[in-house]
Scaffold this motif. Structure first.
Motif, short mmCIF file in Angstrom:
data_model
loop_
_atom_site.label_atom_id
_atom_site.label_comp_id
_atom_site.label_asym_id
_atom_site.label_seq_id
_atom_site.Cartn_x
_atom_site.Cartn_y
_atom_site.Cartn_z
N ARG A 82 0.84 -1.21 0.00
CA ARG A 82 0.00 0.00 0.00
C ARG A 82 0.88 1.25 0.00
O ARG A 82 0.63 2.20 -0.75
CB ARG A 82 -0.92 0.00 1.22
CG ARG A 82 -1.81 1.24 1.30
CD ARG A 82 -2.71 1.22 2.52
NE ARG A 82 -3.72 0.18 2.39
CZ ARG A 82 -3.88 -0.83 3.24
NH1 ARG A 82 -3.10 -0.94 4.30
NH2 ARG A 82 -4.82 -1.72 3.05
N ARG A 97 -5.63 6.09 -2.91
CA ARG A 97 -5.74 5.16 -1.78
C ARG A 97 -6.91 4.18 -1.95
O ARG A 97 -6.78 3.00 -1.68
CB ARG A 97 -5.90 5.98 -0.49
CG ARG A 97 -6.02 5.19 0.77
CD ARG A 97 -4.68 4.54 1.11
NE ARG A 97 -4.78 3.75 2.31
CZ ARG A 97 -4.11 3.98 3.41
NH1 ARG A 97 -3.28 4.99 3.48
NH2 ARG A 97 -4.26 3.21 4.45
N ASP A 140 -6.58 0.13 -2.05
CA ASP A 140 -7.29 -0.74 -1.11
C ASP A 140 -8.17 -1.75 -1.83
O ASP A 140 -8.22 -2.92 -1.45
CB ASP A 140 -8.12 0.10 -0.13
CG ASP A 140 -7.25 0.87 0.86
OD1 ASP A 140 -6.07 0.50 1.03
OD2 ASP A 140 -7.75 1.84 1.45
N GLN A 141 -8.82 -1.30 -2.89
CA GLN A 141 -9.66 -2.20 -3.67
C GLN A 141 -8.82 -3.30 -4.32
O GLN A 141 -9.18 -4.47 -4.30
CB GLN A 141 -10.43 -1.43 -4.74
CG GLN A 141 -11.36 -2.31 -5.57
CD GLN A 141 -12.15 -1.50 -6.59
OE1 GLN A 141 -12.12 -0.28 -6.60
NE2 GLN A 141 -12.84 -2.21 -7.45
N LEU A 197 -5.96 -4.48 -3.30
CA LEU A 197 -5.50 -5.40 -2.25
C LEU A 197 -6.62 -6.36 -1.83
O LEU A 197 -6.38 -7.55 -1.64
CB LEU A 197 -4.98 -4.62 -1.03
CG LEU A 197 -3.64 -3.91 -1.23
CD1 LEU A 197 -3.37 -2.93 -0.10
CD2 LEU A 197 -2.51 -4.92 -1.35
N ARG A 198 -7.85 -5.83 -1.71
CA ARG A 198 -9.00 -6.67 -1.35
C ARG A 198 -9.29 -7.70 -2.43
O ARG A 198 -9.59 -8.85 -2.15
CB ARG A 198 -10.25 -5.82 -1.13
CG ARG A 198 -10.41 -5.26 0.25
CD ARG A 198 -11.80 -4.68 0.47
NE ARG A 198 -12.28 -3.82 -0.59
CZ ARG A 198 -11.99 -2.53 -0.72
NH1 ARG A 198 -11.21 -1.95 0.17
NH2 ARG A 198 -12.48 -1.80 -1.71
#
Length: 153
Positions: A80, A90, A94-95, A97-98
Motif C-alpha cells: 500500500r 488510496r 485498497d480495492q 489489495l482486497r
C-alpha cells in the motif's frame, strides 16, 4: 543515441515501448516520459489515447504490482505504501489489495518460513528480531503476533 520526443508520434511510441516491458501507472509513465524530455501537453494526449485504447490501465497495473510484490514476500501495508508513493489513489489501492485474492496470513507464514526456517522465537530478543523483519516487510503487528505465538488464522 537519444530519441527526441518532440512530436506526438514519438511520445506515443516511447510510452508504448515502456508499456511493452511491463505495466505502468499513469503517474509513473508521465514521470518517465517527462524525464525523457517529452512536453507535458503531448504526454497527456498520448496517455489519454492509450487509456481509451485499453493499452494503459491503472487496474491492470495495480493487479500486476500487488501480485509481484506479494510473490516477493511483501505484505499489504508495505505494498500500500509503495503504491501510494507511485501516485495511485488510496481507494484504488485498497480495492486492488482486497480483490487480489491473496491470503495475507499464508503469505506471512511463507515469508517467515523462508527467513527463519519456521523456528518460533526462543526468547524476547529473537521475537523482536523476527517481528521487526516481518513488520518491515509490511505485515500488521496483529498478524505477526498471532504467527509468533504459534496461533493459526
Amino acid at each position: 543515441m537519444t530519441v527526441v520526443l518532440d512530436n506526438p508520434l514519438a511520445v506515443r511510441r516511447a510510452a508504448m515501448d515502456l508499456l511493452a516491458r511491463r505495466e505502468h501507472g499513469r503517474v509513473e509513465l508521465t514521470r518517465k516520459l517527462r524525464k525523457r524530455g517529452a512536453p507535458e501537453d503531448m504526454i497527456d494526449v498520448a496517455l489519454q489515447r492509450l487509456s481509451e485504447e485499453g493499452l494503459l490501465s491503472e487496474a491492470r497495473y495495480l493487479e500486476s504490482f500487488v501480485a509481484y510484490r506479494a510473490r516477493a514476500g511483501y505484505g499489504p501495508l508495505r505494498i500500500r505504501e509503495e503504491l501510494g508513493q507511485r501516485g495511485l489513489a488510496r481507494g484504488d489501492i485498497d480495492q486492488a489489495l482486497r480483490e487480489s485474492g491473496i491470503d495475507w496470513f499464508e503469505q506471512l507464514r511463507e515469508t517467515w518460513q523462508r527467513k527463519f526456517a519456521g523456528r518460533l522465537p526462543g526468547d524476547a530478543r529473537e521475537r523482536a528480531q523476527q517481528g521487526r523483519f516481518l513488520a518491515y516487510r509490511g505485515y500488521s503487528l496483529d498478524m505477526i503476533g498471532r504467527l509468533l505465538r504459534g496461533c493459526d488464522e
